[in-house]
Design a protein around this motif. Structure first.
Motif, PDB file in Angstrom:
ATOM      1  N   ASP A   1       0.845  -1.191   0.000  1.00 52.07           N
ATOM      2  CA  ASP A   1       0.000   0.000   0.000  1.00 52.07           C
ATOM      3  C   ASP A   1       0.885   1.247   0.000  1.00 52.07           C
TER       4      ASP A   1
ATOM      5  N   ARG B   1      -4.280   7.319  -1.548  1.00 48.39           N
ATOM      6  CA  ARG B   1      -3.834   5.923  -1.529  1.00 48.39           C
ATOM      7  C   ARG B   1      -4.062   5.331  -2.905  1.00 48.39           C
TER       8      ARG B   1
ATOM      9  N   LYS C   1       4.423   7.324   2.778  1.00 48.11           N
ATOM     10  CA  LYS C   1       4.217   6.151   3.638  1.00 48.11           C
ATOM     11  C   LYS C   1       3.907   4.926   2.796  1.00 48.11           C
TER      12      LYS C   1
ATOM     13  N   THR D   1       2.995   0.479   3.314  1.00 46.14           N
ATOM     14  CA  THR D   1       2.764  -0.676   4.184  1.00 46.14           C
ATOM     15  C   THR D   1       2.922  -1.944   3.367  1.00 46.14           C
TER      16      THR D   1
ATOM     17  N   ASP E   1       1.635  -5.067   2.889  1.00 44.97           N
ATOM     18  CA  ASP E   1       0.392  -5.773   3.211  1.00 44.97           C
ATOM     19  C   ASP E   1       0.367  -7.107   2.477  1.00 44.97           C
TER      20      ASP E   1
ATOM     21  N   SER F   1       6.153  -8.334   6.459  1.00 46.75           N
ATOM     22  CA  SER F   1       4.695  -8.354   6.362  1.00 46.75           C
ATOM     23  C   SER F   1       4.048  -7.595   7.512  1.00 46.75           C
ATOM     24  N   GLY F   2       3.158  -6.669   7.157  1.00 41.34           N
ATOM     25  CA  GLY F   2       2.435  -5.888   8.142  1.00 41.34           C
ATOM     26  C   GLY F   2       3.159  -4.642   8.622  1.00 41.34           C
ATOM     27  N   ARG F   3       4.391  -4.456   8.194  1.00 36.33           N
ATOM     28  CA  ARG F   3       5.160  -3.297   8.675  1.00 36.33           C
ATOM     29  C   ARG F   3       4.882  -2.054   7.822  1.00 36.33           C
ATOM     30  N   THR F   4       4.872  -0.905   8.479  1.00 35.28           N
ATOM     31  CA  THR F   4       4.652   0.380   7.811  1.00 35.28           C
ATOM     32  C   THR F   4       5.873   1.256   8.005  1.00 35.28           C
TER      33      THR F   4
ATOM     34  N   GLU G   1       7.452   5.278   7.153  1.00 33.36           N
ATOM     35  CA  GLU G   1       7.013   6.641   6.856  1.00 33.36           C
ATOM     36  C   GLU G   1       8.203   7.591   6.911  1.00 33.36           C
TER      37      GLU G   1
END
Length: 323
Positions: free
Chosen positions: A176, A239, A285, A287, A289, A301-304, A306
């Motif tokens: 994302d 987005r 930013k 992510t 996903d 996986s799952g980390r964002t 920025e």
């Protein structure tokens, strides 16, 4: 060692200027260092950098062979003496870099040394992480690109496997990407979804938004929400659900709220009034996903991630991103 004999057309130049032209891949700082260390000699002796050359002089160059290669995109990293990178995140597999507006991701056709990929490869080469002579085909590579005048996060792969996985995840839309932009006016509604079809004119490097399907047009979908508004401007988060050329710029303009500073799709009068010469758009930013297995990159996986700050946010909407 290579020796160059000074001809009539080379005479009367400074030693450092001549070597800079004769060995274009050699960084300026390294060139000056080699003159001081007498790895660059004139007629078998050390010489000062501003020594004027005469016809018939012999310049001896004790320089690694790779610097004598023909300059190209593949070896432009050699020209970078001190890589300039704003690193958001790094591990042994990937590098996330906050690219500044004005910096090219890759060259535009002719050889250019100061591209983002040249700086990334120079860093990997100088740190010893990447040894080109030991590789048959791989070089650190970018997994995504953003426009020259757009800032933001670019993903680079440091291994062939990481590049393969990242390319798959981008294609499957399992990453994302969020952008910030300053728009002229305020979107109506303040939060929503822009859907349409983009038709690209390659000759003009421009896209056109169509509200219904047309031959050659590709689906484009962007979600947006207005974070702040004032003085006839809005700070908008976008987005990307698809990743088309100039997608945000074209769709926001089509919706009646072009990006401030955008010379291709924007409001020229407002741009000039505020002195903005490049679109205020920043990929701030992302992510990871992942919905399917990611092999050696599963830990992402799952980390964002920025960026620390966005210059135009501080200029037009200071404090807007603070919790």
């Amino acid at each position: 060692m290579k020796e160059l004999i000074i001809g009539r057309n080379d005479a009367n130049q400074r030693l450092d200027r001549f070597v800079g032209k004769a060995v274009p891949l050699l960084p300026e700082s390294l060139l000056q260092k080699y003159i001081r260390l007498k790895r660059i000699k004139l007629n078998g002796r050390g010489a000062k950098r501003d020594t004027r050359l005469s016809e018939g002089d012999a310049v001896q160059l004790y320089i690694n062979d790779e610097f004598f290669e023909k300059p190209s995109d593949r070896n432009s990293y050699l020209k970078v003496s001190t890589p300039k990178l704003d690193i958001v995140y790094e591990d042994e597999n990937i590098l996330l870099v906050n690219k500044k507006p004005g910096v090219l991701c890759h060259s535009t056709g002719s050889w250019e040394a100061n591209t983002l990929i040249a700086n990334i490869q120079a860093r990997a080469y100088q740190s010893g992480e990447w040894r080109p002579k030991e590789e048959n085909s791989f070089a650190p590579a970018l997994c995504n690109r953003i426009d020259q005048n757009t800032g933001g996060i670019v993903i680079a792969a440091k291994t062939a496997e990481a590049l393969r996985i990242m390319n798959e995840k981008i294609k499957a839309r399992e990453i994302d990407k969020y952008y910030l932009c300053v728009a002229v006016g305020t979107p109506r509604p303040r939060e929503g979804r822009l859907e349409g079809y983009l038709l690209k004119d390659a000759a003009k490097n421009q896209v056109y938004v169509c509200d219904s399907p047309r031959p050659g047009a590709r689906t484009a979908v962007t979600e947006y929400r207005t974070l702040a508004a004032g003085r006839g401007l809005s700070l908008v988060e976008c987005r990307l659900l698809t990743g088309r050329t100039h997608q945000i710029r074209a769709q926001m303009a089509h919706a009646g709220t072009p990006l401030l500073g955008d010379g291709k799709y924007g409001d020229g009068r407002r741009n000039r009034a505020l002195g903005e010469k490049g679109q205020l758009l920043w990929s701030y930013k992302l992510t990871f996903d992942f919905k399917t297995g990611a092999g050696e990159l599963e830990y992402l996986s799952g980390r964002t991630f920025e960026v620390g700050s966005v210059p135009f946010v501080e200029k037009y909407f200071p404090g807007a991103l603070e919790d």
